[in-house]
Design a protein around this motif. Structure first.
Motif, short mmCIF file in Angstrom:
data_model
loop_
_atom_site.label_atom_id
_atom_site.label_comp_id
_atom_site.label_asym_id
_atom_site.label_seq_id
_atom_site.Cartn_x
_atom_site.Cartn_y
_atom_site.Cartn_z
N ASP A 482 -29.63 -36.08 -22.83
CA ASP A 482 -28.78 -34.95 -23.22
C ASP A 482 -29.20 -34.50 -24.60
N PHE A 484 -28.64 -32.02 -27.77
CA PHE A 484 -27.71 -31.12 -28.45
C PHE A 484 -28.42 -30.50 -29.65
N ASP A 485 -27.70 -29.69 -30.43
CA ASP A 485 -28.35 -29.03 -31.56
C ASP A 485 -28.94 -30.03 -32.54
N THR A 488 -29.36 -36.22 -29.96
CA THR A 488 -29.79 -36.39 -28.57
C THR A 488 -29.27 -37.72 -28.04
N PRO A 529 -23.32 -31.32 -20.98
CA PRO A 529 -24.16 -30.14 -20.76
C PRO A 529 -25.20 -30.48 -19.69
#
Ligand code: ADP
Ligand code: MG
Length: 531
Positions: A482, A484-485, A488, A529
């Protein structure tokens, strides 16, 4: 393919080669011998164990006559090699009346002077002692027609360059000069331009030398339990004679002590030993009264024992050449050999560069588990117990205790307790010191939090490639990712989790330093997500 019989050498020498059991020339012999026989200067480059001694030895003994003066001079880096080369040449001169004499420091010089006076044709010596004799005028080189620099790279490493130059200046310019070396660092090339006449380079490339009879394997180990891992590995292998390499002298002493304390029959070899200590260790190793020789690269120079079944790189070698050099200590003379390398997370990149250089991937294996070691050892233990049972000496002392125990407890319990006491020690503990706890990963997986994400253009592809290269697992073994901005999550199989944890900390992803931590378990019904 060529045969010894095709070489333009005397039947005496051919017969001797036959008696030595050599069936066909090795690649370096095949290429170098005809050129040497034609009288040219030759530089021969091939790895350790490829038969360089006979490559120069055959033409040299062929050319040398029975006249009693020194005709060939061979320089070697160590006393042991001098003795060894002399031995090999002696075998080659079995049917010729030629004397070969090894000359080295540490042996009484007057003894050597006496031997020289008796008339020898071939002198094999270390550069230091040879210059000594030249200075004392006890060694005359006037009629020397052939000079050989054997293991030239090692002579250089040992600081013999000045002695070598001094010797070369003393020898008749009309001589033939031969230089053999496993590697060709620039100072050797320089030496050859300066002292050789249009030398012909005969090289056996690495691809040809990584003998297929040497099987190679690497094990992923953690720094903190390297010793335990080593013990597990050697416990699960059938080792007759093994050389274990360490990076430093201190490493050799520590590992030797640690292995001895755990009951292995091991001894160490390093530069600080006196010559007689060294001889002592080598004798034990040759006679196979020890199972393991622990050594630094330098100390292992010149070791030539044919029946080494395992070379173990406890510390990964510093460069690809020394890797090839080290593993060449096993699988000699056509025997089977196994080279095992322990690799810590920090060293994985280094391992990859070695693989690049030797142009072959080295397969990896997992350090055997406790259960696997126990299973492998059962037969050995049984044999040891049976041997002990056949020896009645001192048994009567235990009789009362034996009866007491057998009357009090079930036999099975007693035997188990004795086995445990006798055969288990610290290295059998199944604990790598890591417990990541509940991380919210799938079953059998550990989930890590990584401190970078889309901000460094992290992508699943990049992360999977990095992990699979650093950890040596297939990309598909990596679990859910996953991104993310700014962070991780990644899941990896439990068995490799400690290694991933340490390895990624030494790496960069898209140039960014990486930190990772075991993830906290997900709160229930977290929104995920899409990958
Ligand atoms: P190097 O100097 O290249 O490290 P050596 O000359 O010490 O290698 O040879 C390694 C071993 O191989 C020795 O035991 C030697 O007797 C053996 N050997 C050399 N040439 C042959 C050959 N043509 N056939 C079989 N064994 C050989
Ligand atoms: Mg050699």
């Amino acid at each position: 393919m060529s045969y010894f019989k095709d070489f333009n050498i005397t039947d005496q020498v051919k017969k001797a080669i036959h008696d030595m059991g050599f069936e066909e020339p090795s690649p370096i012999q095949e290429k170098a011998i005809p050129v040497i026989l034609s009288g040219e200067d030759v530089i021969g480059q091939a790895q350790t164990g490829t038969g360089k001694t006979a490559a120069f030895g055959i033409p040299v003994v062929d050319k040398v006559t029975e006249d009693r003066y020194v005709q060939a001079l061979i320089l070697t880096p160590t006393r042991e090699l001098a003795i060894q080369v002399s031995g090999e040449l002696q075998k080659l001169t079995k049917y010729k009346k030629i004397r070969t004499l090894p000359i080295y420091g540490g042996q009484s010089i007057s003894h050597q002077i006496r031997a020289l006076k008796q008339g020898v044709q071939v002198v094999i010596g270390t550069p230091g002692r040879i210059t000594d004799h030249i200075r004392r005028q006890t060694l005359s080189l006037d009629k020397v027609h052939t000079v050989v620099l054997d293991e030239a790279d090692e002579m250089l490493d040992m600081g013999f360059i000045e002695d070598i130059e001094a010797i070369l200046k003393q020898v008749n310019k009309e001589r033939q000069t031969l230089l053999f070396s496993a590697t060709m660092p620039p100072p050797i090339k320089k030496l050859s331009y300066k002292y050789m006449k249009k030398p012909q380079l005969v090289a056996i490339s690495k691809g040809e030398v990584t003998a297929p009879s040497i099987d190679q394997v690497y094990y992923k180990v953690l720094e903190r339990n390297k010793l335990d891992s080593l013990c597990r590995i050697i416990d699960s292998e059938e080792i007759d004679l093994g050389i274990i390499f360490c990076r430093t002298k201190k490493g050799v002493s520590e590992l030797t002590e640690a292995l001895q304390a755990r009951g292995y029959i091991a001894d160490g070899l390093h530069g600080d030993l006196t010559q007689s200590q060294r001889d002592n260790v080598m004798k034990k190793f040759r006679d196979s009264t020890i199972e393991f020789l622990i050594a630094t690269d330098v100390a292992a120079r010149g070791i030539d024992v044919d029946n080494v079944t395992h070379v173990i790189n406890y510390d990964i070698p510093q460069d690809p050449e020394s890797y090839v050099h080290r593993i060449g200590r096993t699988g000699r003379a056509g025997r089977k050999g196994l080279a095992l390398t322990l690799v810590t997370p920090r060293e994985m990149k280094h391992l990859r560069s070695i693989e690049d250089e030797i142009k072959m991937p080295i397969p990896s294996e997992n350090v055997p588990t406790f259960a696997e070691v126990i299973e492998k050892q059962q037969e050995t233990w049984k044999k040891q117990i049976e041997t002990a049972m056949n020896d009645d000496k001192d048994s009567e002392w235990f009789a009362p205790l034996v009866h007491d125990l057998l009357n009090t407890y079930p036999a099975e319990k007693i035997v188990t307790a004795l086995l445990k006491r006798n055969f288990l020690n610290d290295n059998n503990l199944d604990d790598d010191g890591y417990n990541f706890g509940e991380t919210g990963g799938a079953k059998g997986m550990v989930r890590f939090f990584i401190n970078v994400g889309k901000n460094v253009n992290m992508s699943p592809k990049i992360l999977i490639e990095e992990i699979s290269e650093l950890v040596g697992i297939p990309g598909k073994a990596v679990g859910r990712i996953d991104i993310f901005d700014k962070f991780t999550f990644v899941e990896v199989p439990e068995e490799v989790a400690p290694f991933v944890y340490e390895a990624l900390r030494y790496s960069r992803i898209n140039g960014a330093r990486v930190n990772l931590e075991p993830a906290k378990p997900r709160p229930k019904r977290e929104k995920r997500p899409l990958k």
